[in-house]
Enzyme design. Structure first.
Site, PDB file in Angstrom:
ATOM      1  N   TYR A  86       0.812  -1.215   0.000  1.00 12.58           N
ATOM      2  CA  TYR A  86       0.000   0.000   0.000  1.00 12.58           C
ATOM      3  C   TYR A  86       0.851   1.272   0.000  1.00 12.58           C
ATOM      4  CZ  TYR A  86       0.602  -0.575   5.100  1.00 12.58           C
ATOM      5  OH  TYR A  86       1.113  -0.766   6.367  1.00 12.58           O
TER       6      TYR A  86
ATOM      7  N   ILE B 249     -13.479  15.160 -12.618  1.00  7.72           N
ATOM      8  CA  ILE B 249     -13.005  14.212 -11.620  1.00  7.72           C
ATOM      9  C   ILE B 249     -13.496  12.801 -11.936  1.00  7.72           C
ATOM     10  CG2 ILE B 249     -12.675  15.903  -9.790  1.00  7.72           C
ATOM     11  CD1 ILE B 249     -15.323  15.044  -8.568  1.00  7.72           C
ATOM     12  N   GLU B 250     -14.578  12.696 -12.699  1.00  2.00           N
ATOM     13  CA  GLU B 250     -15.032  11.375 -13.138  1.00  2.00           C
ATOM     14  C   GLU B 250     -13.948  10.689 -13.984  1.00  2.00           C
ATOM     15  OE1 GLU B 250     -16.686  14.230 -13.295  1.00  2.00           O
ATOM     16  OE2 GLU B 250     -18.876  13.950 -13.258  1.00  2.00           O
TER      17      GLU B 250
ATOM     18  N   PHE C  76     -19.417 -21.952 -42.085  1.00  2.00           N
ATOM     19  CA  PHE C  76     -18.746 -21.042 -41.173  1.00  2.00           C
ATOM     20  C   PHE C  76     -17.512 -21.686 -40.560  1.00  2.00           C
ATOM     21  CE2 PHE C  76     -22.585 -18.574 -41.299  1.00  2.00           C
ATOM     22  CZ  PHE C  76     -22.194 -17.286 -40.933  1.00  2.00           C
TER      23      PHE C  76
ATOM     24  N   ARG D  79     -17.178  -6.073 -42.307  1.00  2.00           N
ATOM     25  CA  ARG D  79     -18.507  -6.630 -42.008  1.00  2.00           C
ATOM     26  C   ARG D  79     -19.597  -5.674 -42.502  1.00  2.00           C
ATOM     27  NH1 ARG D  79     -21.311  -9.592 -37.738  1.00  2.00           N
ATOM     28  NH2 ARG D  79     -23.493  -9.472 -38.348  1.00  2.00           N
TER      29      ARG D  79
ATOM     30  N   ARG E 197     -21.013 -13.280 -43.674  1.00  2.00           N
ATOM     31  CA  ARG E 197     -20.277 -12.178 -43.053  1.00  2.00           C
ATOM     32  C   ARG E 197     -18.788 -12.509 -43.012  1.00  2.00           C
ATOM     33  NH1 ARG E 197     -23.991 -13.810 -38.191  1.00  2.00           N
ATOM     34  NH2 ARG E 197     -25.022 -14.583 -40.034  1.00  2.00           N
TER      35      ARG E 197
ATOM     36  N   ASP F 211     -17.918 -12.179 -37.429  1.00  2.00           N
ATOM     37  CA  ASP F 211     -19.011 -12.033 -36.463  1.00  2.00           C
ATOM     38  C   ASP F 211     -18.427 -12.248 -35.072  1.00  2.00           C
ATOM     39  OD1 ASP F 211     -21.568 -11.708 -35.473  1.00  2.00           O
ATOM     40  OD2 ASP F 211     -22.093 -13.817 -35.698  1.00  2.00           O
TER      41      ASP F 211
ATOM     42  N   ASP G  44     -19.428 -12.069 -30.964  1.00  2.00           N
ATOM     43  CA  ASP G  44     -20.522 -11.987 -29.989  1.00  2.00           C
ATOM     44  C   ASP G  44     -19.999 -12.160 -28.574  1.00  2.00           C
ATOM     45  OD1 ASP G  44     -22.692 -11.730 -31.831  1.00  2.00           O
ATOM     46  OD2 ASP G  44     -22.533 -13.870 -32.273  1.00  2.00           O
TER      47      ASP G  44
ATOM     48  N   LEU H  49     -27.931  -4.935 -26.203  1.00  2.00           N
ATOM     49  CA  LEU H  49     -27.083  -6.025 -25.716  1.00  2.00           C
ATOM     50  C   LEU H  49     -27.854  -6.975 -24.815  1.00  2.00           C
ATOM     51  CD1 LEU H  49     -24.159  -7.106 -25.603  1.00  2.00           C
ATOM     52  CD2 LEU H  49     -23.764  -5.584 -23.667  1.00  2.00           C
TER      53      LEU H  49
ATOM     54  N   PRO I 106     -26.407 -13.358 -20.785  1.00  2.42           N
ATOM     55  CA  PRO I 106     -25.739 -14.200 -21.763  1.00  2.42           C
ATOM     56  C   PRO I 106     -26.385 -14.082 -23.156  1.00  2.42           C
ATOM     57  CG  PRO I 106     -26.179 -15.427 -19.749  1.00  2.42           C
ATOM     58  CD  PRO I 106     -26.950 -14.154 -19.648  1.00  2.42           C
ATOM     59  N   HIS I 107     -25.607 -14.381 -24.189  1.00  2.00           N
ATOM     60  CA  HIS I 107     -26.129 -14.318 -25.546  1.00  2.00           C
ATOM     61  C   HIS I 107     -27.386 -15.174 -25.631  1.00  2.00           C
ATOM     62  CE1 HIS I 107     -26.443 -14.853 -29.888  1.00  2.00           C
ATOM     63  NE2 HIS I 107     -25.617 -13.813 -30.019  1.00  2.00           N
TER      64      HIS I 107
ATOM     65  N   ARG J 121     -27.052 -23.392 -29.710  1.00  2.00           N
ATOM     66  CA  ARG J 121     -26.118 -23.477 -30.828  1.00  2.00           C
ATOM     67  C   ARG J 121     -24.925 -24.368 -30.496  1.00  2.00           C
ATOM     68  NH1 ARG J 121     -26.001 -17.070 -32.680  1.00  2.00           N
ATOM     69  NH2 ARG J 121     -28.069 -17.051 -33.664  1.00  2.00           N
TER      70      ARG J 121
END
Length: 271
Positions: A54, A73-74, A173, A202, A211, A214, A216, A230, A233-234, A240
């Site tokens: 520290y 300050i942010e 793919f 893309r 494409r 891709d 994700d 968004l 989870p996907h 898939r």
């Protein structure tokens, strides 16, 4: 993670601010930190090499705050957080409170302050390509993610050839999954991945169509997000196999916080 080291009201004279007087004359700032890390080994061995020094942190933050100027300050607080996460491998999360006791608003007050928290997160990314040099596009994406100063690629699955989903006639793919560590929040990570897709040419013309690249976000720690831009989870990943197979290869026990199952269990259900 519940273990942390706390530093309270470190005083630094620096030149952050919007007004010219703040930039030239400077003013006092007070910085408090919570440094989250696994300090169990340090507590057991009594060796500082297993913890975060520290005293060194205070010196680092003092020098950084003086030499890296910001108008808000942010921004100053976030810069401090990112700098600490970059510097200390043991550090997993940091909370920064930055106080500005002499805020020039013409009214009496004790402090204006901002609190932020930033952390290192484990994220799983799905990659796919079915145009041109597919492997080169996936290689490009992995390289670009790893180049980003706020991301680190930890592992990548094998590249697997899969049949396309949907009614659009198109080439097969090449798919993969990557495990990364990042301090970027989900929306910023998504924006970064979209930029990489654009760099690869893309074009979003046909839904589920061909494409070049891709990318994700499949899982982001244990976050559950459902917004207009968004979903984490996907929303399709559990259906898939071309996602679950490479993901199981690198992280079979990654946890789906909505399905409440491990990735390997989700894959087994599909087979």
């Amino acid at each position: 993670m519940s273990d942390y080291i706390e530093i309270d009201n470190l005083i630094v004279f620096a030149n952050h601010g919007v007004f010219s007087e703040e930039k030239t004359m400077g003013q006092r700032f007070m910085i408090s930190l919570k440094l989250y890390a696994d300090i169990c080994v340090a507590a057991t061995t009594d060796e500082i090499s297993h913890s975060i020094n520290y005293g060194e942190v205070c010196e680092f933050v003092t020098d950084f705050t003086k030499t890296h100027r910001a108008k808000l300050i942010e921004k100053a607080a976030q810069d401090i957080a990112y700098a600490l996460l970059d510097k200390y491998e043991l550090l997993k999360k940091v909370e920064v409170q930055l106080k500005k006791p002499w805020a020039p608003i013409g009214l009496p007050l004790d402090n204006v302050l901002v609190n932020i928290a930033r952390s290192k997160n484990i994220v799983y990314i799905g990659l796919g390509s079915n145009m041109g040099d597919k492997k080169a596009y996936l290689d490009f994406a992995i390289d670009e993610i790893n180049k980003h100063p706020r991301c680190k690629v930890l592992s990548v699955s094998d590249y697997i050839l899969t049949k396309p989903v949907g009614d659009v006639v198109q080439d097969d793919f090449l798919n993969a999954c990557a495990k990364i560590e990042t301090v970027l929040p989900p929306d910023a990570l998504l924006a970064m991945l979209n930029r990489i897709e654009e760099q690869a040419g893309r074009e979003r013309i046909v839904h589920w169509g061909p494409r070049t690249l891709d990318l994700d976000i499949l899982l982001y720690g244990d976050e559950v997000i459902d917004s207009e831009k968004l979903t984490i989870p996907h929303k399709e990943m559990a259906k898939r196999a071309f996602v679950l197979k490479p993901l199981t290869q690198i992280a079979p026990y990654a946890y789906h916080p909505v399905k409440r199952k491990y990735v390997c269990e989700l894959l087994e259900e599909l087979q």
